[in-house]
Design a protein around this motif. Structure first.
Motif, short mmCIF file in Angstrom:
data_model
loop_
_atom_site.label_atom_id
_atom_site.label_comp_id
_atom_site.label_asym_id
_atom_site.label_seq_id
_atom_site.Cartn_x
_atom_site.Cartn_y
_atom_site.Cartn_z
N ASN A 133 10.46 11.48 9.04
CA ASN A 133 11.90 11.22 8.90
C ASN A 133 12.38 12.07 7.74
O ASN A 133 11.88 11.96 6.62
CB ASN A 133 12.15 9.73 8.60
N LEU A 134 13.35 12.91 8.02
CA LEU A 134 13.76 13.89 7.01
C LEU A 134 14.95 13.39 6.19
O LEU A 134 15.84 12.74 6.71
CB LEU A 134 14.13 15.21 7.69
N CYS A 135 14.88 13.70 4.88
CA CYS A 135 15.99 13.38 3.98
C CYS A 135 16.38 14.65 3.27
O CYS A 135 15.59 15.20 2.50
CB CYS A 135 15.57 12.31 2.96
N ARG A 136 17.59 15.11 3.52
CA ARG A 136 18.00 16.37 2.90
C ARG A 136 18.37 16.18 1.44
O ARG A 136 18.54 17.13 0.70
CB ARG A 136 19.16 17.01 3.68
N CYS A 137 18.53 14.93 1.02
CA CYS A 137 18.92 14.67 -0.37
C CYS A 137 17.72 14.52 -1.31
O CYS A 137 17.90 14.42 -2.52
CB CYS A 137 19.75 13.40 -0.46
N GLY A 138 16.54 14.40 -0.78
CA GLY A 138 15.38 14.28 -1.65
C GLY A 138 15.17 12.90 -2.22
O GLY A 138 14.72 12.73 -3.36
N ALA A 139 15.46 11.87 -1.41
CA ALA A 139 15.26 10.48 -1.89
C ALA A 139 13.86 9.96 -1.58
O ALA A 139 13.59 8.77 -1.74
CB ALA A 139 16.31 9.57 -1.24
N HIS A 140 12.97 10.84 -1.16
CA HIS A 140 11.68 10.38 -0.64
C HIS A 140 10.87 9.51 -1.60
O HIS A 140 10.26 8.53 -1.19
CB HIS A 140 10.83 11.58 -0.20
N VAL A 141 10.88 9.87 -2.89
CA VAL A 141 10.04 9.12 -3.83
C VAL A 141 10.52 7.67 -3.91
O VAL A 141 9.73 6.72 -3.85
CB VAL A 141 10.09 9.79 -5.23
N ARG A 142 11.86 7.49 -3.97
CA ARG A 142 12.40 6.13 -4.04
C ARG A 142 12.23 5.40 -2.71
O ARG A 142 12.07 4.18 -2.67
CB ARG A 142 13.88 6.19 -4.47
N ILE A 143 12.24 6.14 -1.63
CA ILE A 143 12.04 5.52 -0.31
C ILE A 143 10.62 4.93 -0.23
O ILE A 143 10.43 3.79 0.21
CB ILE A 143 12.28 6.55 0.82
N VAL A 144 9.64 5.65 -0.72
CA VAL A 144 8.26 5.15 -0.70
C VAL A 144 8.16 3.88 -1.55
O VAL A 144 7.55 2.88 -1.13
CB VAL A 144 7.27 6.24 -1.20
N GLU A 145 8.82 3.87 -2.70
CA GLU A 145 8.80 2.68 -3.56
C GLU A 145 9.48 1.50 -2.85
O GLU A 145 9.02 0.36 -2.93
CB GLU A 145 9.51 2.97 -4.90
N ALA A 146 10.57 1.78 -2.15
CA ALA A 146 11.29 0.71 -1.44
C ALA A 146 10.40 0.12 -0.34
O ALA A 146 10.36 -1.11 -0.16
CB ALA A 146 12.58 1.26 -0.84
N VAL A 147 9.69 0.95 0.35
CA VAL A 147 8.83 0.44 1.44
C VAL A 147 7.70 -0.42 0.85
O VAL A 147 7.36 -1.47 1.39
CB VAL A 147 8.27 1.60 2.31
N LYS A 148 7.19 -0.02 -0.32
CA LYS A 148 6.14 -0.83 -0.99
C LYS A 148 6.70 -2.21 -1.34
O LYS A 148 6.06 -3.24 -1.11
CB LYS A 148 5.70 -0.16 -2.29
N THR A 149 7.90 -2.24 -1.92
CA THR A 149 8.52 -3.51 -2.30
C THR A 149 8.76 -4.38 -1.07
O THR A 149 8.49 -5.59 -1.07
CB THR A 149 9.86 -3.24 -3.03
N ALA A 150 9.27 -3.77 0.00
CA ALA A 150 9.54 -4.53 1.23
C ALA A 150 8.25 -5.11 1.79
O ALA A 150 8.22 -6.24 2.28
CB ALA A 150 10.22 -3.63 2.26
N SER A 151 7.19 -4.36 1.71
CA SER A 151 5.92 -4.85 2.27
C SER A 151 5.46 -6.09 1.50
O SER A 151 4.99 -7.06 2.10
CB SER A 151 4.85 -3.75 2.26
N LYS A 152 5.70 -6.12 0.18
CA LYS A 152 5.33 -7.31 -0.61
C LYS A 152 6.18 -8.49 -0.17
O LYS A 152 5.68 -9.59 0.03
CB LYS A 152 5.53 -7.04 -2.10
N GLU A 153 7.48 -8.26 -0.03
CA GLU A 153 8.36 -9.38 0.34
C GLU A 153 8.05 -9.89 1.75
O GLU A 153 8.06 -11.09 2.01
CB GLU A 153 9.83 -8.98 0.24
N MET A 154 7.77 -8.98 2.67
CA MET A 154 7.51 -9.41 4.05
C MET A 154 6.22 -10.19 4.15
O MET A 154 6.03 -10.98 5.07
CB MET A 154 7.54 -8.20 4.99
N LYS A 155 5.33 -10.02 3.19
CA LYS A 155 4.10 -10.82 3.17
C LYS A 155 4.27 -12.04 2.26
O LYS A 155 3.29 -12.66 1.87
CB LYS A 155 2.92 -9.98 2.67
N GLY A 156 5.49 -12.32 1.88
CA GLY A 156 5.74 -13.47 1.01
C GLY A 156 5.29 -13.22 -0.41
O GLY A 156 4.96 -14.15 -1.15
N GLY A 157 5.27 -11.96 -0.82
CA GLY A 157 4.94 -11.62 -2.19
C GLY A 157 3.46 -11.65 -2.50
O GLY A 157 3.06 -11.52 -3.64
N LYS A 158 2.61 -11.77 -1.46
CA LYS A 158 1.16 -11.82 -1.72
C LYS A 158 0.61 -10.44 -2.01
O LYS A 158 1.12 -9.46 -1.51
CB LYS A 158 0.44 -12.40 -0.49
#
Ligand code: FES
Ligand code: FES
Length: 158
Positions: A133-158
């Motif tokens: 998935n391409l981002c012309r603005c270069g938000a990739h680093v923050r996108i990876v961090e967001a996906v990590k955070t979402a994964s924690k929440e979707m597992k109930g923070g475990k």
């Protein structure tokens, strides 16, 4: 020639008279007014048109509406439930994981599909799962961090 096509769209049974050879992306945008799904390249390269089809993140510019008959389609408009943002949407906001926002719906749908398949991805797996998935603005680093955070929440923070 138009025919009746039935599928589930954002949780609701949907029936419409449509030409089955029409591209899903344009049916979503023009027929259903769901303009959150973006047209980037129209060739399957950029991922800005990604939606979930039976929980699989797919590029709606490469799928016909006839192909989704009987399936479940979820677009960015269908992710929030009862006015509450989906954990992936919330994490993108928290991490400011966007700039112009054009790639964002496709990024969020792709990340959601990734986390449905693998609820606890490593950083490398997130990068590999998101890199097409391409981002012309270069938000990739923050996108990876967001996906990590979402994964924690979707597992109930475990
Ligand atoms: S618009 Fe579908 S992949 Fe670029
Ligand atoms: S935030 Fe602008 S293209 Fe990704």
């Amino acid at each position: 020639m138009e025919q009746k096509i039935t599928f589930q769209l954002n949780g609701k049974k949907t029936e419409a008279m449509l030409d089955p050879s029409q591209t899903l992306l344009w049916v979503l945008r023009d027929h259903f007014g769901l303009t959150g799904t973006k047209f980037g390249c129209g060739m399957g390269f950029c991922g800005s048109c990604t939606v979930l089809i039976d929980n699989e993140p797919l590029r709606s510019c490469q799928v016909t509406v006839g192909e989704v008959a009987g399936k479940k389609v979820v677009t960015i408009e269908g992710l929030a439930e009862k006015g509450k943002l989906h954990p992936v949407q919330k994490a993108f906001v928290e991490h400011d994981a966007l700039q112009c926002g054009f790639c964002t719906p496709g990024m969020i749908m792709n990340a959601t599909g990734l986390l449905l398949k693998n609820p606890n991805p490593t950083t490398e797996q997130i990068k590999a799962g998101m890199e097409d998935n391409l981002c012309r603005c270069g938000a990739h680093v923050r996108i990876v961090e967001a996906v990590k955070t979402a994964s924690k929440e979707m597992k109930g923070g475990k």
